[in-house]
Design a protein around this motif. Structure first.
Motif, PDB file in Angstrom:
ATOM      1  N   LYS A   1      61.476  53.841  48.199  1.00  0.00           N
ATOM      2  CA  LYS A   1      62.905  53.894  48.438  1.00  0.00           C
ATOM      3  C   LYS A   1      63.315  52.825  49.437  1.00  0.00           C
ATOM      4  CE  LYS A   1      63.311  58.897  47.656  1.00  0.00           C
ATOM      5  NZ  LYS A   1      63.727  60.184  48.258  1.00  0.00           N
ATOM      6  N   ARG A   2      64.191  51.926  49.017  1.00  0.00           N
ATOM      7  CA  ARG A   2      64.743  50.893  49.882  1.00  0.00           C
ATOM      8  C   ARG A   2      63.657  50.001  50.476  1.00  0.00           C
ATOM      9  NH1 ARG A   2      66.940  51.201  54.278  1.00  0.00           N
ATOM     10  NH2 ARG A   2      68.510  49.604  53.946  1.00  0.00           N
ATOM     11  N   GLY A   3      62.545  49.852  49.815  1.00  0.00           N
ATOM     12  CA  GLY A   3      61.440  49.094  50.388  1.00  0.00           C
ATOM     13  C   GLY A   3      61.780  47.657  50.694  1.00  0.00           C
ATOM     14  N   ALA A   4      62.300  46.926  49.711  1.00  0.00           N
ATOM     15  CA  ALA A   4      62.592  45.501  49.892  1.00  0.00           C
ATOM     16  C   ALA A   4      63.691  45.284  50.919  1.00  0.00           C
ATOM     17  CB  ALA A   4      62.977  44.877  48.552  1.00  0.00           C
ATOM     18  N   SER A   5      64.772  46.074  50.826  1.00  0.00           N
ATOM     19  CA  SER A   5      65.889  45.892  51.754  1.00  0.00           C
ATOM     20  C   SER A   5      65.496  46.281  53.175  1.00  0.00           C
ATOM     21  CB  SER A   5      67.106  46.696  51.293  1.00  0.00           C
ATOM     22  OG  SER A   5      66.808  48.072  51.241  1.00  0.00           O
ATOM     23  N   ALA A   6      64.671  47.325  53.312  1.00  0.00           N
ATOM     24  CA  ALA A   6      64.213  47.740  54.637  1.00  0.00           C
ATOM     25  C   ALA A   6      63.355  46.654  55.272  1.00  0.00           C
ATOM     26  CB  ALA A   6      63.435  49.045  54.543  1.00  0.00           C
ATOM     27  N   LEU A   7      62.494  46.026  54.475  1.00  0.00           N
ATOM     28  CA  LEU A   7      61.658  44.950  55.004  1.00  0.00           C
ATOM     29  C   LEU A   7      62.515  43.774  55.461  1.00  0.00           C
ATOM     30  CD1 LEU A   7      58.870  43.813  55.585  1.00  0.00           C
ATOM     31  CD2 LEU A   7      58.771  42.971  53.230  1.00  0.00           C
ATOM     32  N   ARG A   8      63.547  43.444  54.683  1.00  0.00           N
ATOM     33  CA  ARG A   8      64.446  42.349  55.085  1.00  0.00           C
ATOM     34  C   ARG A   8      65.151  42.687  56.393  1.00  0.00           C
ATOM     35  NH1 ARG A   8      65.574  42.110  49.461  1.00  0.00           N
ATOM     36  NH2 ARG A   8      67.420  43.432  49.753  1.00  0.00           N
ATOM     37  N   GLU A   9      65.588  43.931  56.532  1.00  0.00           N
ATOM     38  CA  GLU A   9      66.239  44.356  57.779  1.00  0.00           C
ATOM     39  C   GLU A   9      65.282  44.245  58.957  1.00  0.00           C
ATOM     40  OE1 GLU A   9      68.367  48.115  57.713  1.00  0.00           O
ATOM     41  OE2 GLU A   9      68.699  47.886  55.558  1.00  0.00           O
ATOM     42  N   LEU A  10      64.030  44.616  58.728  1.00  0.00           N
ATOM     43  CA  LEU A  10      63.039  44.563  59.797  1.00  0.00           C
ATOM     44  C   LEU A  10      62.748  43.115  60.192  1.00  0.00           C
ATOM     45  CD1 LEU A  10      61.417  46.563  61.485  1.00  0.00           C
ATOM     46  CD2 LEU A  10      59.539  46.320  59.864  1.00  0.00           C
ATOM     47  N   VAL A  11      62.627  42.240  59.206  1.00  0.00           N
ATOM     48  CA  VAL A  11      62.415  40.814  59.488  1.00  0.00           C
ATOM     49  C   VAL A  11      63.575  40.275  60.309  1.00  0.00           C
ATOM     50  CG1 VAL A  11      62.314  38.513  58.450  1.00  0.00           C
ATOM     51  CG2 VAL A  11      60.923  40.367  57.503  1.00  0.00           C
ATOM     52  N   ASP A  12      64.805  40.620  59.914  1.00  0.00           N
ATOM     53  CA  ASP A  12      65.991  40.150  60.637  1.00  0.00           C
ATOM     54  C   ASP A  12      66.002  40.681  62.072  1.00  0.00           C
ATOM     55  OD1 ASP A  12      66.836  38.816  58.382  1.00  0.00           O
ATOM     56  OD2 ASP A  12      68.285  40.351  57.766  1.00  0.00           O
ATOM     57  N   ALA A  13      65.611  41.960  62.243  1.00  0.00           N
ATOM     58  CA  ALA A  13      65.597  42.559  63.585  1.00  0.00           C
ATOM     59  C   ALA A  13      64.587  41.854  64.487  1.00  0.00           C
ATOM     60  CB  ALA A  13      65.275  44.050  63.493  1.00  0.00           C
ATOM     61  N   VAL A  14      63.420  41.519  63.937  1.00  0.00           N
ATOM     62  CA  VAL A  14      62.394  40.828  64.735  1.00  0.00           C
ATOM     63  C   VAL A  14      62.838  39.408  65.059  1.00  0.00           C
ATOM     64  CG1 VAL A  14      60.023  39.961  64.722  1.00  0.00           C
ATOM     65  CG2 VAL A  14      60.507  42.255  63.844  1.00  0.00           C
ATOM     66  N   LYS A  15      63.403  38.724  64.084  1.00  0.00           N
ATOM     67  CA  LYS A  15      63.864  37.354  64.333  1.00  0.00           C
ATOM     68  C   LYS A  15      65.006  37.317  65.338  1.00  0.00           C
ATOM     69  CE  LYS A  15      62.347  35.130  60.051  1.00  0.00           C
ATOM     70  NZ  LYS A  15      62.753  34.395  58.828  1.00  0.00           N
ATOM     71  N   ALA A  16      65.735  38.439  65.456  1.00  0.00           N
ATOM     72  CA  ALA A  16      66.821  38.530  66.436  1.00  0.00           C
ATOM     73  C   ALA A  16      66.299  38.902  67.828  1.00  0.00           C
ATOM     74  CB  ALA A  16      67.848  39.557  65.985  1.00  0.00           C
ATOM     75  N   GLY A  17      64.971  39.115  67.948  1.00  0.00           N
ATOM     76  CA  GLY A  17      64.380  39.361  69.255  1.00  0.00           C
ATOM     77  C   GLY A  17      63.884  40.767  69.505  1.00  0.00           C
ATOM     78  N   GLY A  18      63.995  41.664  68.512  1.00  0.00           N
ATOM     79  CA  GLY A  18      63.536  43.040  68.697  1.00  0.00           C
ATOM     80  C   GLY A  18      62.073  43.210  68.329  1.00  0.00           C
ATOM     81  N   ASP A  19      61.426  44.179  68.964  1.00  0.00           N
ATOM     82  CA  ASP A  19      60.062  44.545  68.588  1.00  0.00           C
ATOM     83  C   ASP A  19      60.092  45.411  67.329  1.00  0.00           C
ATOM     84  OD1 ASP A  19      59.247  43.280  70.883  1.00  0.00           O
ATOM     85  OD2 ASP A  19      58.702  45.111  71.960  1.00  0.00           O
ATOM     86  N   ALA A  20      59.011  45.374  66.559  1.00  0.00           N
ATOM     87  CA  ALA A  20      58.829  46.302  65.439  1.00  0.00           C
ATOM     88  C   ALA A  20      57.672  47.224  65.776  1.00  0.00           C
ATOM     89  CB  ALA A  20      58.551  45.546  64.147  1.00  0.00           C
ATOM     90  N   VAL A  21      57.831  48.500  65.454  1.00  0.00           N
ATOM     91  CA  VAL A  21      56.827  49.516  65.776  1.00  0.00           C
ATOM     92  C   VAL A  21      56.237  50.037  64.471  1.00  0.00           C
ATOM     93  CG1 VAL A  21      56.414  51.714  66.920  1.00  0.00           C
ATOM     94  CG2 VAL A  21      58.117  50.131  67.857  1.00  0.00           C
ATOM     95  N   PHE A  22      54.923  49.880  64.305  1.00  0.00           N
ATOM     96  CA  PHE A  22      54.258  50.203  63.047  1.00  0.00           C
ATOM     97  C   PHE A  22      53.169  51.246  63.223  1.00  0.00           C
ATOM     98  CE2 PHE A  22      55.928  46.247  61.353  1.00  0.00           C
ATOM     99  CZ  PHE A  22      56.016  46.495  59.996  1.00  0.00           C
ATOM    100  N   THR A  23      53.081  52.160  62.273  1.00  0.00           N
ATOM    101  CA  THR A  23      51.868  52.958  62.067  1.00  0.00           C
ATOM    102  C   THR A  23      51.279  52.436  60.760  1.00  0.00           C
ATOM    103  OG1 THR A  23      53.175  54.690  60.972  1.00  0.00           O
ATOM    104  CG2 THR A  23      52.710  54.969  63.317  1.00  0.00           C
ATOM    105  N   PRO A  24      50.352  51.488  60.834  1.00  0.00           N
ATOM    106  CA  PRO A  24      49.970  50.715  59.652  1.00  0.00           C
ATOM    107  C   PRO A  24      49.141  51.462  58.620  1.00  0.00           C
ATOM    108  CG  PRO A  24      48.609  50.077  61.507  1.00  0.00           C
ATOM    109  CD  PRO A  24      49.645  51.024  62.039  1.00  0.00           C
ATOM    110  N   ASP A  25      48.790  52.734  58.898  1.00  0.00           N
ATOM    111  CA  ASP A  25      48.121  53.537  57.876  1.00  0.00           C
ATOM    112  C   ASP A  25      49.092  54.546  57.254  1.00  0.00           C
ATOM    113  OD1 ASP A  25      48.319  54.955  60.256  1.00  0.00           O
ATOM    114  OD2 ASP A  25      46.413  55.994  60.011  1.00  0.00           O
ATOM    115  N   GLY A  26      50.347  54.563  57.707  1.00  0.00           N
ATOM    116  CA  GLY A  26      51.340  55.504  57.185  1.00  0.00           C
ATOM    117  C   GLY A  26      52.136  54.896  56.044  1.00  0.00           C
ATOM    118  N   PRO A  27      53.003  55.700  55.401  1.00  0.00           N
ATOM    119  CA  PRO A  27      53.277  57.104  55.714  1.00  0.00           C
ATOM    120  C   PRO A  27      52.343  58.099  55.022  1.00  0.00           C
ATOM    121  CG  PRO A  27      54.788  56.366  54.021  1.00  0.00           C
ATOM    122  CD  PRO A  27      53.946  55.168  54.392  1.00  0.00           C
ATOM    123  N   ARG A  28      51.440  57.621  54.129  1.00  0.00           N
ATOM    124  CA  ARG A  28      50.600  58.584  53.392  1.00  0.00           C
ATOM    125  C   ARG A  28      49.108  58.301  53.496  1.00  0.00           C
ATOM    126  NH1 ARG A  28      54.615  57.486  49.271  1.00  0.00           N
ATOM    127  NH2 ARG A  28      56.155  59.167  49.167  1.00  0.00           N
TER     128      ARG A  28
END
Length: 233
Positions: free
Chosen positions: A104-131
């Motif tokens: 659900k919303r995978g591609a658009s969410a990734l674009r939003e996250l890329v934009d947020a990081v490029k704007a100077g924000g940190d991204a917080v990942f649980t890289p084995d999630g969500p399943r």
């Protein structure tokens, strides 16, 4: 049947209760931080990609809020009900959220996250999630590091006394009150923007190895032995 408004209230109440428990238990924990990255002495001016295992999610909002409260961070939360609750909990510790998943919303969410990081924000990942699989790093964070140029920031958490929710996919861990928690802030890991699946897999394995603790390795060995026994029965 619950109306949408009632469901929303229930999710918010659940998020509030979880955050209250985290704060209450967190106030009793003896958290020892080893800052190998040097980020506590001088917080980097550039964004970072925080990574830690999903089953250590209980303590990481406390680490974020206590030690690096000036940083602006965003978590990628799934579009599910559980994702909404996680987003609500994280918001109570000053972490924003971007909603989306592979289904659900995978591609658009990734674009939003890329934009947020490029704007100077940190991204917080649980890289084995969500399943899951549990404690197996997925390649998404490696690709995001390549897209944004932001370094990966491994946060390694070791609990010394826990309750373990064994029926959850990640065997979620809750530290017992007044117990010790060791947190290692590993050195920032830059990922070259180099093409090739072999390079991607090498980097994925390297970051995964940084996150694995001795207890993770022992758990994995126990699961292998258990699966072998079940296979022979």
């Amino acid at each position: 049947m619950h109306r949408p408004g009632e469901q929303q209230v229930k999710k918010r109440v659940t998020g509030w209760l979880i955050a209250l428990v985290v704060r209450f238990v967190g106030a009793t924990l003896r958290i020892a931080v080893e800052d190998r990255a040097g980020v506590l002495e001088r917080s980097p001016e550039h964004p970072m990609l925080w990574v830690f295992w999903h089953n250590r999610l209980f303590v990481t909002p406390l680490v974020y809020r206590r030690y690096l409260p000036e940083r602006r961070g965003y978590v990628l939360a799934s579009a599910s009900r559980d994702g909404e609750i996680i987003a609500d909990v994280m918001a109570r510790f000053g972490v924003g959220s971007i909603r989306g998943s592979s289904s659900k919303r995978g591609a658009s969410a990734l674009r939003e996250l890329v934009d947020a990081v490029k704007a100077g924000g940190d991204a917080v990942f649980t890289p084995d999630g969500p399943r899951g699989p549990r404690c197996k790093l997925q390649a998404g964070v490696i690709k995001l590091a390549q897209k944004t140029g932001a370094p990966i920031f491994p946060v390694v958490v070791t609990y010394h006394s826990v309750w373990e929710l064994k029926k959850t996919w990640d065997r979620f861990k809750i530290p017992r009150p007044f117990s010790r928690v060791d947190v290692v802030l590993e050195e920032l890991q830059l990922i070259e923007d180099r093409p090739g699946e072999d390079f991607l897999e090498d980097e994925r394995e390297r970051i995964e190895h940084l996150l694995l603790t001795e207890s993770d390795a022992l758990d994995a060995e126990a699961e292998v032995e258990q699966s072998k026994r079940h296979g022979t029965n």
